[in-house]
Scaffold this motif. Structure first.
Motif, PDB file in Angstrom:
ATOM      1  N   ALA A   1      55.078 -55.375 -16.667  1.00 24.48           N
ATOM      2  CA  ALA A   1      53.632 -55.461 -16.872  1.00 24.48           C
ATOM      3  C   ALA A   1      53.176 -56.887 -17.153  1.00 24.48           C
ATOM      4  O   ALA A   1      51.979 -57.165 -17.170  1.00 24.48           O
ATOM      5  CB  ALA A   1      53.213 -54.556 -18.030  1.00 24.48           C
TER       6      ALA A   1
ATOM      7  N   HIS B   1      54.339 -51.397 -21.831  1.00 34.22           N
ATOM      8  CA  HIS B   1      54.741 -51.100 -20.453  1.00 34.22           C
ATOM      9  C   HIS B   1      55.983 -51.844 -19.985  1.00 34.22           C
ATOM     10  O   HIS B   1      56.415 -51.658 -18.845  1.00 34.22           O
ATOM     11  CB  HIS B   1      53.579 -51.408 -19.500  1.00 34.22           C
TER      12      HIS B   1
ATOM     13  N   GLU C   1      42.564 -58.142 -17.808  1.00 28.64           N
ATOM     14  CA  GLU C   1      42.153 -57.481 -19.047  1.00 28.64           C
ATOM     15  C   GLU C   1      41.377 -58.432 -19.951  1.00 28.64           C
ATOM     16  O   GLU C   1      40.490 -58.010 -20.691  1.00 28.64           O
ATOM     17  CB  GLU C   1      43.377 -56.936 -19.775  1.00 28.64           C
TER      18      GLU C   1
ATOM     19  N   LYS D   1      47.537 -59.120 -14.362  1.00 24.48           N
ATOM     20  CA  LYS D   1      47.222 -58.052 -15.316  1.00 24.48           C
ATOM     21  C   LYS D   1      46.682 -58.616 -16.625  1.00 24.48           C
ATOM     22  O   LYS D   1      45.735 -58.077 -17.200  1.00 24.48           O
ATOM     23  CB  LYS D   1      48.468 -57.211 -15.583  1.00 24.48           C
TER      24      LYS D   1
ATOM     25  N   LEU E   1      50.805 -55.615 -23.603  1.00 24.76           N
ATOM     26  CA  LEU E   1      51.263 -55.079 -22.317  1.00 24.76           C
ATOM     27  C   LEU E   1      52.785 -55.007 -22.280  1.00 24.76           C
ATOM     28  O   LEU E   1      53.366 -54.033 -21.771  1.00 24.76           O
ATOM     29  CB  LEU E   1      50.749 -55.963 -21.167  1.00 24.76           C
TER      30      LEU E   1
END
Length: 226
Positions: free
Chosen positions: A29, A25, A38, A34, A21
């Motif tokens: 991120a 990003h 995931e 997040k 991530l």
């Protein structure tokens, strides 16, 4: 959770997800929500496994060096230690490519969640250089390198290969001066600079190419149970 119930696969998955991530990003991120969404686990998993987000970032750096150490361990010791040295360089490059999501964190290129490298973290990374130091010592003992400090030679290898890797990952190296061609020319100059002759160095580099796929890039064999 009891330490006995901690799942090493979940730990590794959280590290990989967080690093990916970050790479894809950016720092924004990198949030517990997040990462754990995931991974299919609760936000508490970050604190259970790492104590904090800073602890997770530290684990990214350590995991990157642990993977490099495992990659080095696949390189055989042969009666041509200069070829062994070249294969170690290929292993370093390959590890950086397949774990590029961990690479910037390993060397302090990302300062996140209050994390910054400590001297202990850097020593953790320096430890992996021991394999290269040992190989340099064998090159000296075999008469291929001049009598010099193997630690310094190992650092020369590290600095040179690391610089190439940064350009390789950034996709700056393209034909007619691609990464492989640049690496071979650079390594030949370095080997001759520490005492090898051009003919012997060229032969060892040719031998290293034949070992590259088997010892570096081929999938690790899966060992069955009983």
């Amino acid at each position: 959770m009891s330490p006995r119930k901690l799942d090493p696969e979940t730990r590794t998955r959280l590290v990989d997800i967080a690093a990916r991530l970050l790479a894809e990003h950016g720092a924004e991120a990198l949030s517990t929500r997040k990462i754990t969404a995931e991974a299919g686990t609760s936000t508490m998993a970050v604190y259970t496994y790492f104590g904090s987000m800073s602890g997770l970032v530290r684990e990214m750096a350590h995991e990157g060096f642990a993977r490099l150490e495992r990659q080095f361990a696949r390189v055989r010791q042969t009666d041509d230690p200069v070829a062994d040295m070249a294969v170690l360089g290929h292993a370093y490059r390959y590890n950086a490519r397949v774990n590029s999501h961990l690479y910037a964190v390993m060397f302090g290129g990302q300062s996140l969640a209050g994390f910054s490298l400590t001297e202990d973290d850097r020593q953790y990374g320096r430890y992996t250089l021991g394999t290269v130091v040992e190989c340099a010592g064998r090159c000296i003992a075999a008469g291929r390198f001049a009598d010099a400090d193997p630690l310094l030679i190992a650092h020369e290898m590290w600095i040179t290969t690391h610089g190439l890797v940064n350009l390789e990952l950034g996709r700056y190296l393209i034909e007619p001066v691609g990464a492989d061609r640049a690496y071979e020319a650079m390594l030949t100059s370095l080997l001759v600079g520490v005492g090898d002759d051009v003919k012997s160095a060229t032969a060892s580099l040719a031998a290293s190419k034949k070992r590259r796929h088997r010892e570096v890039e081929a999938p690790e064999p899966v060992t069955g149970r009983g």
